[in-house]
Motif scaffolding. Structure first.
Motif, PDB file in Angstrom:
ATOM      1  N   CYS A  13      -2.820  -3.586  -4.401  1.00  0.00           N
ATOM      2  CA  CYS A  13      -3.158  -5.159  -4.795  1.00  0.00           C
ATOM      3  C   CYS A  13      -4.651  -4.588  -4.074  1.00  0.00           C
ATOM      4  O   CYS A  13      -5.369  -4.639  -5.219  1.00  0.00           O
ATOM      5  CB  CYS A  13      -2.458  -5.928  -5.110  1.00  0.00           C
ATOM      6  N   ALA A  14      -5.225  -4.362  -3.512  1.00  0.00           N
ATOM      7  CA  ALA A  14      -6.261  -4.325  -2.806  1.00  0.00           C
ATOM      8  C   ALA A  14      -7.190  -3.569  -2.372  1.00  0.00           C
ATOM      9  O   ALA A  14      -8.027  -3.038  -2.945  1.00  0.00           O
ATOM     10  CB  ALA A  14      -6.158  -5.146  -0.736  1.00  0.00           C
ATOM     11  N   LEU A  15      -6.256  -2.176  -2.611  1.00  0.00           N
ATOM     12  CA  LEU A  15      -7.206  -1.006  -2.604  1.00  0.00           C
ATOM     13  C   LEU A  15      -7.286  -0.383  -4.555  1.00  0.00           C
ATOM     14  O   LEU A  15      -8.412  -0.321  -4.380  1.00  0.00           O
ATOM     15  CB  LEU A  15      -5.981   0.282  -1.855  1.00  0.00           C
ATOM     16  N   LYS A  16      -6.644  -0.929  -5.105  1.00  0.00           N
ATOM     17  CA  LYS A  16      -7.144  -1.523  -6.077  1.00  0.00           C
ATOM     18  C   LYS A  16      -8.101  -1.984  -7.257  1.00  0.00           C
ATOM     19  O   LYS A  16      -8.748  -1.934  -8.558  1.00  0.00           O
ATOM     20  CB  LYS A  16      -5.811  -0.920  -7.211  1.00  0.00           C
ATOM     21  N   ASN A  17      -8.066  -3.109  -6.357  1.00  0.00           N
ATOM     22  CA  ASN A  17      -8.856  -4.166  -7.066  1.00  0.00           C
ATOM     23  C   ASN A  17     -10.279  -4.754  -6.230  1.00  0.00           C
ATOM     24  O   ASN A  17     -10.524  -5.126  -4.466  1.00  0.00           O
ATOM     25  CB  ASN A  17      -8.227  -5.263  -6.670  1.00  0.00           C
ATOM     26  N   PRO A  18     -11.280  -3.417  -5.630  1.00  0.00           N
ATOM     27  CA  PRO A  18     -12.081  -3.727  -4.679  1.00  0.00           C
ATOM     28  C   PRO A  18     -12.777  -4.921  -4.315  1.00  0.00           C
ATOM     29  O   PRO A  18     -12.952  -5.433  -5.495  1.00  0.00           O
ATOM     30  CB  PRO A  18     -13.121  -2.589  -4.899  1.00  0.00           C
ATOM     31  N   GLY A  19     -13.087  -5.843  -3.482  1.00  0.00           N
ATOM     32  CA  GLY A  19     -13.698  -6.666  -3.465  1.00  0.00           C
ATOM     33  C   GLY A  19     -12.772  -8.300  -4.029  1.00  0.00           C
ATOM     34  O   GLY A  19     -13.493  -9.445  -3.918  1.00  0.00           O
ATOM     35  N   ALA A  20     -11.381  -8.123  -4.097  1.00  0.00           N
ATOM     36  CA  ALA A  20     -10.649  -9.304  -5.377  1.00  0.00           C
ATOM     37  C   ALA A  20     -10.283 -10.299  -3.776  1.00  0.00           C
ATOM     38  O   ALA A  20     -10.090 -11.183  -3.586  1.00  0.00           O
ATOM     39  CB  ALA A  20      -9.591  -9.079  -5.829  1.00  0.00           C
ATOM     40  N   TYR A  21      -9.750  -9.403  -2.380  1.00  0.00           N
ATOM     41  CA  TYR A  21      -9.114  -9.842  -0.963  1.00  0.00           C
ATOM     42  C   TYR A  21     -10.353  -9.666  -0.303  1.00  0.00           C
ATOM     43  O   TYR A  21     -11.113  -8.779   0.204  1.00  0.00           O
ATOM     44  CB  TYR A  21      -7.344  -9.477  -1.275  1.00  0.00           C
ATOM     45  N   ARG A  22     -10.081 -10.514   0.616  1.00  0.00           N
ATOM     46  CA  ARG A  22     -10.964 -10.591   1.623  1.00  0.00           C
ATOM     47  C   ARG A  22      -9.946 -10.530   3.095  1.00  0.00           C
ATOM     48  O   ARG A  22     -10.932  -9.447   4.060  1.00  0.00           O
ATOM     49  CB  ARG A  22     -11.161 -12.456   1.969  1.00  0.00           C
ATOM     50  N   SER A  23      -8.888  -9.610   2.752  1.00  0.00           N
ATOM     51  CA  SER A  23      -8.242  -9.095   4.071  1.00  0.00           C
ATOM     52  C   SER A  23      -6.919  -8.646   3.761  1.00  0.00           C
ATOM     53  O   SER A  23      -6.695  -9.129   2.138  1.00  0.00           O
ATOM     54  CB  SER A  23      -8.504  -9.620   4.760  1.00  0.00           C
ATOM     55  N   VAL A  24      -6.175  -7.653   3.900  1.00  0.00           N
ATOM     56  CA  VAL A  24      -4.601  -7.317   3.615  1.00  0.00           C
ATOM     57  C   VAL A  24      -4.360  -6.252   4.317  1.00  0.00           C
ATOM     58  O   VAL A  24      -4.921  -6.194   5.519  1.00  0.00           O
ATOM     59  CB  VAL A  24      -5.287  -5.739   2.643  1.00  0.00           C
ATOM     60  N   SER A  25      -2.958  -6.785   5.029  1.00  0.00           N
ATOM     61  CA  SER A  25      -2.433  -7.207   6.093  1.00  0.00           C
ATOM     62  C   SER A  25      -0.789  -6.164   5.991  1.00  0.00           C
ATOM     63  O   SER A  25       0.133  -7.307   4.434  1.00  0.00           O
ATOM     64  CB  SER A  25      -1.772  -7.507   6.704  1.00  0.00           C
ATOM     65  N   ALA A  26      -0.056  -5.754   6.539  1.00  0.00           N
ATOM     66  CA  ALA A  26       1.425  -5.364   5.867  1.00  0.00           C
ATOM     67  C   ALA A  26       1.842  -5.105   7.151  1.00  0.00           C
ATOM     68  O   ALA A  26       1.223  -4.115   8.234  1.00  0.00           O
ATOM     69  CB  ALA A  26       0.712  -4.058   5.173  1.00  0.00           C
ATOM     70  N   PHE A  27       3.111  -5.553   6.409  1.00  0.00           N
ATOM     71  CA  PHE A  27       4.525  -5.247   8.474  1.00  0.00           C
ATOM     72  C   PHE A  27       5.008  -4.412   7.535  1.00  0.00           C
ATOM     73  O   PHE A  27       5.764  -4.273   6.398  1.00  0.00           O
ATOM     74  CB  PHE A  27       5.005  -6.475   8.363  1.00  0.00           C
ATOM     75  N   ALA A  28       5.299  -2.964   8.391  1.00  0.00           N
ATOM     76  CA  ALA A  28       6.232  -1.966   8.435  1.00  0.00           C
ATOM     77  C   ALA A  28       5.766  -1.500   6.759  1.00  0.00           C
ATOM     78  O   ALA A  28       7.166  -1.458   5.941  1.00  0.00           O
ATOM     79  CB  ALA A  28       7.826  -2.920   8.208  1.00  0.00           C
ATOM     80  N   PRO A  29       5.372  -1.301   6.914  1.00  0.00           N
ATOM     81  CA  PRO A  29       4.848  -0.695   5.017  1.00  0.00           C
ATOM     82  C   PRO A  29       5.763   0.293   4.228  1.00  0.00           C
ATOM     83  O   PRO A  29       5.109   1.295   5.290  1.00  0.00           O
ATOM     84  CB  PRO A  29       3.061  -1.211   4.603  1.00  0.00           C
ATOM     85  N   ILE A  30       5.633   0.740   3.060  1.00  0.00           N
ATOM     86  CA  ILE A  30       5.948   1.789   2.961  1.00  0.00           C
ATOM     87  C   ILE A  30       4.645   2.596   2.137  1.00  0.00           C
ATOM     88  O   ILE A  30       4.204   1.901   1.435  1.00  0.00           O
ATOM     89  CB  ILE A  30       6.903   1.637   1.162  1.00  0.00           C
ATOM     90  N   CYS A  31       4.116   3.419   2.965  1.00  0.00           N
ATOM     91  CA  CYS A  31       2.754   3.509   2.947  1.00  0.00           C
ATOM     92  C   CYS A  31       2.981   4.884   2.000  1.00  0.00           C
ATOM     93  O   CYS A  31       1.269   5.404   1.522  1.00  0.00           O
ATOM     94  CB  CYS A  31       2.156   4.172   3.889  1.00  0.00           C
ATOM     95  N   ASN A  32       2.991   6.059   1.796  1.00  0.00           N
ATOM     96  CA  ASN A  32       3.120   6.855   0.638  1.00  0.00           C
ATOM     97  C   ASN A  32       4.199   6.794  -0.305  1.00  0.00           C
ATOM     98  O   ASN A  32       5.634   7.560   0.121  1.00  0.00           O
ATOM     99  CB  ASN A  32       2.793   7.568   2.078  1.00  0.00           C
TER     100      ASN A  32
END
Length: 255
Positions: A161-180
């Motif tokens: 959501c953050a990477l597909k919407n540049p500037g929409a979110y002030r920060s992005v964090s993830a706990f044990a995310p599915i990265c790939n």
């Protein structure tokens, strides 16, 4: 405070604020949805920032609300917390309740393109468009101060959501995310079901692939918190190291 399209289901005092649950009819998902919303005490006198939480496989809106204890911190910082569900509910699609990692409770925060799923399984648009509009309309929030975080499947959701919407979110964090997800069993099952067999199309929903081509405003950092004893890390589901290898400097730093 008007509630508009939201119907209040429950409300409880919590660390000086209010933990509420609402229902609404989703235009994106075409079903009735529930969301948890924590209103910090500061919202009574001023507009506050918003922090969206995305939960993981099998979860509902209540997992984070009941278990995380985040209301205490949100109360002290003056943050409005929003915890949506993880998939559409009650759509009566054949096969949506057959497994725990696909269908109900496992929307993967993508917009499905396969005929069977595309009318309801649009969690990406729900999280990035419909839900923020509901929050802005119904609560006293600062429009341009929102951030997003999540766990596991929800960590994947927060990252894309953050990477597909540049500037929409002030920060992005993830706990044990599915990265790939294009390279792990959970992701391959979900993406083939929701998006079809063309693996090139899957890349638009994969954080590792999105980081490769990210050209938006820089995040000061993307925080990824991963426990080394996590059984899913060893099982090849999370693939954090692949994201670490492909990240491009000035996009993010990962901790």
């Amino acid at each position: 405070m008007a509630t508009g399209a939201l119907k209040e289901v429950s409300s409880a005092r919590c660390f000086g604020g209010l933990q509420k649950v609402f229902e609404h009819d989703s235009s994106e998902l075409k079903c009735r949805m529930r969301i948890g919303v924590y209103l910090p005490p500061q919202v009574e006198s001023e507009k506050v920032p918003v922090l969206y939480w995305l939960s993981g496989l099998t979860c509902t809106d209540q997992n984070f609300v009941a278990k995380a204890g985040a209301q205490r911190v949100a109360s002290s910082l003056g943050l409005l917390l929003v915890a949506p569900d993880t998939s559409p509910r009650g759509c009566n699609i054949e096969g949506e309740d057959e497994s725990w990692d696909f269908g109900t409770g496992a929307g993967f925060y993508v917009n499905a393109t396969e005929e069977k799923w595309k009318n309801n399984y649009r969690m990406y648009s729900y999280v990035t468009s419909e839900l923020p509009e509901l929050i802005r309309t119904n609560f006293s929030v600062v429009p341009d101060k929102q951030s997003i975080f999540g766990h596991s499947m929800g960590g994947h959701g927060a990252l894309i959501c953050a990477l597909k919407n540049p500037g929409a979110y002030r920060s992005v964090s993830a706990f044990a995310p599915i990265c790939n997800p294009v390279n792990c069993p959970w992701g391959q099952k979900a993406f083939s079901g929701y998006l079809g067999p063309d693996r090139e199309q899957w890349k638009a929903w994969d954080a590792t692939e999105l980081v490769k081509n990210y050209n938006g405003p820089n995040f000061s950092y993307i925080l990824i918190d991963q426990g080394k004893s996590d059984s899913f890390l060893g099982a090849g589901q999370l693939l954090r190291r692949i994201l670490l290898r492909v990240r491009r400097k000035p996009v993010c730093r990962l901790y």
